[in-house]
Design a protein around this motif. Structure first.
Motif, PDB file in Angstrom:
ATOM      1  N   PRO A 151    -107.035  22.588  14.551  1.00 21.86           N
ATOM      2  CA  PRO A 151    -106.258  23.834  14.520  1.00 21.86           C
ATOM      3  C   PRO A 151    -104.774  23.610  14.801  1.00 21.86           C
ATOM      4  CG  PRO A 151    -108.275  24.150  15.758  1.00 21.86           C
ATOM      5  CD  PRO A 151    -108.178  22.684  15.451  1.00 21.86           C
ATOM      6  N   SER A 152    -104.449  22.572  15.548  1.00 23.33           N
ATOM      7  CA  SER A 152    -103.047  22.252  15.846  1.00 23.33           C
ATOM      8  C   SER A 152    -102.342  21.619  14.646  1.00 23.33           C
ATOM      9  CB  SER A 152    -102.971  21.287  17.028  1.00 23.33           C
ATOM     10  OG  SER A 152    -103.600  20.049  16.668  1.00 23.33           O
ATOM     11  N   ASP A 153    -103.073  21.406  13.548  1.00 17.69           N
ATOM     12  CA  ASP A 153    -102.609  20.777  12.310  1.00 17.69           C
ATOM     13  C   ASP A 153    -102.558  19.250  12.406  1.00 17.69           C
ATOM     14  OD1 ASP A 153    -102.213  21.554   9.686  1.00 17.69           O
ATOM     15  OD2 ASP A 153    -100.043  21.337   9.809  1.00 17.69           O
ATOM     16  N   ASP A 154    -103.041  18.673  13.530  1.00 16.48           N
ATOM     17  CA  ASP A 154    -103.163  17.217  13.620  1.00 16.48           C
ATOM     18  C   ASP A 154    -104.231  16.756  12.638  1.00 16.48           C
ATOM     19  OD1 ASP A 154    -101.338  17.133  15.687  1.00 16.48           O
ATOM     20  OD2 ASP A 154    -102.859  17.015  17.258  1.00 16.48           O
ATOM     21  N   LEU A 155    -103.986  15.626  11.981  1.00 15.36           N
ATOM     22  CA  LEU A 155    -104.947  15.042  11.054  1.00 15.36           C
ATOM     23  C   LEU A 155    -105.483  13.765  11.681  1.00 15.36           C
ATOM     24  CD1 LEU A 155    -106.145  15.386   8.196  1.00 15.36           C
ATOM     25  CD2 LEU A 155    -104.359  13.851   7.385  1.00 15.36           C
ATOM     26  N   VAL A 156    -106.828  13.692  11.835  1.00 23.34           N
ATOM     27  CA  VAL A 156    -107.473  12.562  12.491  1.00 23.34           C
ATOM     28  C   VAL A 156    -108.451  11.914  11.514  1.00 23.34           C
ATOM     29  CG1 VAL A 156    -108.948  11.866  14.425  1.00 23.34           C
ATOM     30  CG2 VAL A 156    -107.320  13.745  14.710  1.00 23.34           C
ATOM     31  N   SER A 181    -109.627  21.890  21.187  1.00 22.75           N
ATOM     32  CA  SER A 181    -109.353  23.316  21.324  1.00 22.75           C
ATOM     33  C   SER A 181    -110.238  24.123  20.391  1.00 22.75           C
ATOM     34  CB  SER A 181    -107.883  23.607  21.009  1.00 22.75           C
ATOM     35  OG  SER A 181    -107.617  23.328  19.650  1.00 22.75           O
ATOM     36  N   GLN A 182    -110.262  25.416  20.647  1.00 23.16           N
ATOM     37  CA  GLN A 182    -111.025  26.292  19.773  1.00 23.16           C
ATOM     38  C   GLN A 182    -110.266  26.508  18.469  1.00 23.16           C
ATOM     39  OE1 GLN A 182    -111.561  29.896  21.976  1.00 23.16           O
ATOM     40  NE2 GLN A 182    -109.487  30.583  21.658  1.00 23.16           N
ATOM     41  N   GLY A 183    -110.981  27.008  17.461  1.00 21.88           N
ATOM     42  CA  GLY A 183    -110.333  27.320  16.187  1.00 21.88           C
ATOM     43  C   GLY A 183    -111.017  26.637  15.015  1.00 21.88           C
ATOM     44  N   ARG A 184    -110.402  26.765  13.849  1.00 22.01           N
ATOM     45  CA  ARG A 184    -110.936  26.233  12.599  1.00 22.01           C
ATOM     46  C   ARG A 184    -110.585  24.745  12.455  1.00 22.01           C
ATOM     47  NH1 ARG A 184    -112.483  29.140   8.462  1.00 22.01           N
ATOM     48  NH2 ARG A 184    -111.324  30.926   9.252  1.00 22.01           N
ATOM     49  N   HIS A 185    -111.618  23.950  12.196  1.00 18.45           N
ATOM     50  CA  HIS A 185    -111.471  22.516  11.940  1.00 18.45           C
ATOM     51  C   HIS A 185    -111.919  22.262  10.505  1.00 18.45           C
ATOM     52  CE1 HIS A 185    -111.502  22.633  16.299  1.00 18.45           C
ATOM     53  NE2 HIS A 185    -111.148  21.361  16.346  1.00 18.45           N
ATOM     54  N   THR A 186    -111.154  21.492   9.754  1.00 16.57           N
ATOM     55  CA  THR A 186    -111.488  21.199   8.362  1.00 16.57           C
ATOM     56  C   THR A 186    -111.773  19.721   8.205  1.00 16.57           C
ATOM     57  OG1 THR A 186    -110.021  22.976   7.613  1.00 16.57           O
ATOM     58  CG2 THR A 186    -110.698  21.350   5.967  1.00 16.57           C
TER      59      THR A 186
END
Length: 138
Positions: A67-72, A105-110
């Motif tokens: 959700p923080s826009d980090d790409l892992v 964190s909570q939120g949408r993960h893609t």
């Protein structure tokens, strides 16, 4: 090679002898008591189709956008397919075994699976677990 679909599963059971794969517990939601939260084990299942008349090797990469826009990046390998003569196409399943995945964190993960130039995504939502003892009705 082209990806047809991607899904997240709690477990995958492969029976080579019977040529059977059972996908158990497909999920789109994770609840967490606190953050960071760890998912001990899950599987990313990806269906791919190849139309080639020779051996093909392509990079297979799986990433998670938080959700923080980090790409892992959580998986990276090469996939090789040799298609027998006189066969039009081959359909196969790629299974990535992911262990101890940390959710911050909570939120949408893609989750995005990339096989060469082809890619496909699946999403899951992370939510805090409701504390029923603190819920009151008025």
């Amino acid at each position: 090679m082209q990806i047809s679909w991607v899904l997240l599963a709690e477990n995958v059971i492969v029976n080579e002898q019977m040529k059977r794969m059972d996908i158990v517990g497909e999920f789109h939601r994770v609840t967490a008591d606190k953050f960071p939260h760890s998912i001990p084990k899950f599987y990313i299942v990806c269906r791919a189709k190849a139309d080639a008349q020779k051996q093909v090797t392509m990079p297979y990469r799986v990433t998670v956008r938080r959700p923080s826009d980090d790409l892992v990046e959580i998986h990276n390998s090469d996939v090789s397919v040799t298609i027998p003569p006189n066969v039009g196409s081959v359909v196969g399943t790629l299974i990535a075994d992911i262990q101890d995945f940390e959710i911050r964190s909570q939120g949408r993960h893609t989750i995005t699976a990339q096989l060469g130039d082809s890619e496909y995504s699946a999403e899951f939502i992370v939510a805090p677990r409701r504390n029923v003892t603190n819920d009151t009705q008025e």
